[in-house]
Motif scaffolding. Structure first.
Motif, PDB file in Angstrom:
ATOM      1  N   THR A  31      32.377  82.237 100.037  1.00 59.60           N
ATOM      2  CA  THR A  31      33.330  81.178  99.733  1.00 59.60           C
ATOM      3  C   THR A  31      34.742  81.751  99.656  1.00 59.60           C
ATOM      4  OG1 THR A  31      33.204  81.449  97.337  1.00 59.60           O
ATOM      5  CG2 THR A  31      31.562  79.988  98.375  1.00 59.60           C
ATOM      6  N   GLN A  34      35.237  83.720  96.491  1.00 56.63           N
ATOM      7  CA  GLN A  34      34.640  85.059  96.556  1.00 56.63           C
ATOM      8  C   GLN A  34      35.467  85.978  97.453  1.00 56.63           C
ATOM      9  OE1 GLN A  34      30.862  83.688  98.013  1.00 56.63           O
ATOM     10  NE2 GLN A  34      29.904  83.696  95.988  1.00 56.63           N
ATOM     11  N   GLN A 178      33.151  79.485 109.670  1.00 55.11           N
ATOM     12  CA  GLN A 178      33.269  80.266 108.439  1.00 55.11           C
ATOM     13  C   GLN A 178      34.564  81.077 108.357  1.00 55.11           C
ATOM     14  OE1 GLN A 178      31.040  79.786 106.080  1.00 55.11           O
ATOM     15  NE2 GLN A 178      29.893  78.433 107.427  1.00 55.11           N
ATOM     16  N   GLN A 204      37.782  73.630 100.584  1.00 60.31           N
ATOM     17  CA  GLN A 204      37.996  74.613  99.521  1.00 60.31           C
ATOM     18  C   GLN A 204      37.335  75.960  99.792  1.00 60.31           C
ATOM     19  OE1 GLN A 204      37.247  71.455  99.050  1.00 60.31           O
ATOM     20  NE2 GLN A 204      38.365  70.562  97.323  1.00 60.31           N
ATOM     21  N   ASN A 205      36.272  75.959 100.596  1.00 60.47           N
ATOM     22  CA  ASN A 205      35.539  77.206 100.831  1.00 60.47           C
ATOM     23  C   ASN A 205      36.047  78.019 102.011  1.00 60.47           C
ATOM     24  OD1 ASN A 205      33.860  77.097  98.639  1.00 60.47           O
ATOM     25  ND2 ASN A 205      32.229  76.010  99.708  1.00 60.47           N
ATOM     26  N   THR A 206      36.977  77.462 102.791  1.00 65.36           N
ATOM     27  CA  THR A 206      37.434  78.192 103.978  1.00 65.36           C
ATOM     28  C   THR A 206      38.948  78.215 104.154  1.00 65.36           C
ATOM     29  OG1 THR A 206      37.052  76.170 105.250  1.00 65.36           O
ATOM     30  CG2 THR A 206      35.323  77.868 105.358  1.00 65.36           C
ATOM     31  N   HIS A 254      41.392  74.754  95.467  1.00 62.77           N
ATOM     32  CA  HIS A 254      41.669  75.821  96.426  1.00 62.77           C
ATOM     33  C   HIS A 254      42.177  77.062  95.692  1.00 62.77           C
ATOM     34  CE1 HIS A 254      41.527  72.508  99.327  1.00 62.77           C
ATOM     35  NE2 HIS A 254      41.420  73.421 100.278  1.00 62.77           N
TER      36      HIS A 254
END
Length: 360
Positions: A31, A34, A178, A204-206, A254
């Motif tokens: 993520t 991370q 990703q 939010q994850n990328t 974010h």
């Protein structure tokens, strides 16, 4: 007997392999949060921007960066995505992967920043199409910082900037869903402008934000310096700007990254006490906020021709990378700066030259 056992085992083995593959496929992707944690402290570099930076680059430089405690580099790139430039970028990315440093490519987009016309918008998108296709889904830790420091020309062109970001993000993620992508607000040195970023839904994850604070140090503005001796008011003003970014992160979900900050020009002089104090305060505040950051810039601290860190600036660099921060309960201002730890992996210019000549 053996035949029966083999026949029975084959389906079992197949099921185990299928189960294993299913588990692997179900593993969550990295993520953005991370990824940001892994960035840590990095540095802006000209390894792919200037003739000198390109000429002097050697993979061993990345090893020196890692040994110093730097864990990512922001690779500035200018010009067309020619085959030679793409090959050079791959060389940089592979060197970063070899030594455990995260590479982030950032495009200068000079023509677009001068004139945000429809034609130049398309040029930015096409540049990233070429780079995204070249790397494909390889190098998963490689990040793309879409526009290196949006310029004053874009202050009144928020719609254009949002269009470029939207088209480019969608295009890159069609190639690699990703891929980590950074976008900066029009006023790249103002976390207050983060709220004007138009972020894709569920990104939010990328997608991460990139902003600056004191990219060239605390320069005089309206006759005043934002930092002199580190007064309570000066510290409060800086904390307020960092808190603005933190609140934006909490509101949007974010995460962000400071793409560059500096204590000021120091190449020709040893750092002053004021610069050392500023560097320590900034580094401690960003670390406390858990916001990764890059130091601006490589030529200040590293001599590419000699293949070595500039000795006079090592105490300053050490403070920016790993500051001695006050702990809860400490008396304000009651701390000591530790001298920089000798770099066990550092080599002399002569040794570096010898290693470079024998490197494959």
């Amino acid at each position: 007997m053996i035949c029966v056992r083999t026949t029975v085992l084959k389906p079992i083995v197949s099921l185990l392999l299928l189960a294993s593959a299913t588990v692997c496929a179900a593993q969550p992707a990295l993520t953005a949060a991370q990824y940001a944690q892994q960035l840590g402290v990095g540095m802006d570099v000209d390894w792919a921007r200037t003739d000198r930076g390109i000429r002097e680059f050697d993979p061993l430089v990345v090893r020196d960066y890692k040994a110093k405690g730097l864990t990512h580099v922001r690779i500035r790139v200018a010009g067309e995505p020619t085959e030679a430039r793409l090959i050079h970028l791959r060389k940089l990315v592979e060197a970063c992967e070899q030594y455990g440093v995260i590479p982030i490519i950032t495009y200068q987009a000079d023509e677009y920043k001068k004139d945000p016309s429809a034609g130049n918008e398309k040029e930015v998108v096409n540049w990233w199409v070429a780079v995204a296709h070249y790397f494909g889904q390889n190098s998963p830790l490689l990040g793309f910082d879409l526009i290196y420091d949006p310029s004053d020309k874009l202050i009144h062109n928020q719609a254009s900037l949002n269009r470029v970001y939207d088209k480019t993000i969608r295009t890159i993620h069609a190639i690699d869903p990703q891929r980590m992508i950074f976008i900066a607000p029009r006023l790249h040195s103002a976390p207050e402008d983060l709220l004007n970023l138009k972020l894709p839904p569920q990104s939010q994850n990328t997608v991460l934000a990139q902003w600056h604070i004191f990219p060239w140090g605390p320069l005089k503005n309206n006759g005043k310096y934002p930092w002199t001796s580190g007064t309570a008011a000066e510290k409060a003003a800086i904390r307020a700007r960092i808190n603005t970014a933190i609140h934006w992160q909490q509101k949007t979900g974010h995460v962000s990254w400071v793409g560059g900050w500096s204590p000021g020009e120091t190449i020709r002089n040893a750092p002053s006490a004021s610069q050392m104090a500023f560097a320590r305060f900034m580094a401690c505040e960003l670390k406390k906020a858990k916001i990764p950051y890059a130091i601006n810039a490589d030529t200040q601290f590293y001599d590419g021709e000699e293949g070595a860190w500039r000795p006079a600036l090592e105490p300053l660099l050490t403070t920016m990378i790993a500051p001695e921060c006050e702990k809860p309960g400490d008396k304000p201002g009651h701390h000591t700066l530790k001298p920089p730890v000798p770099d066990a992996t550092r080599v002399t210019p002569a040794e570096a030259s010898k290693q470079k000549s024998t490197a494959p």
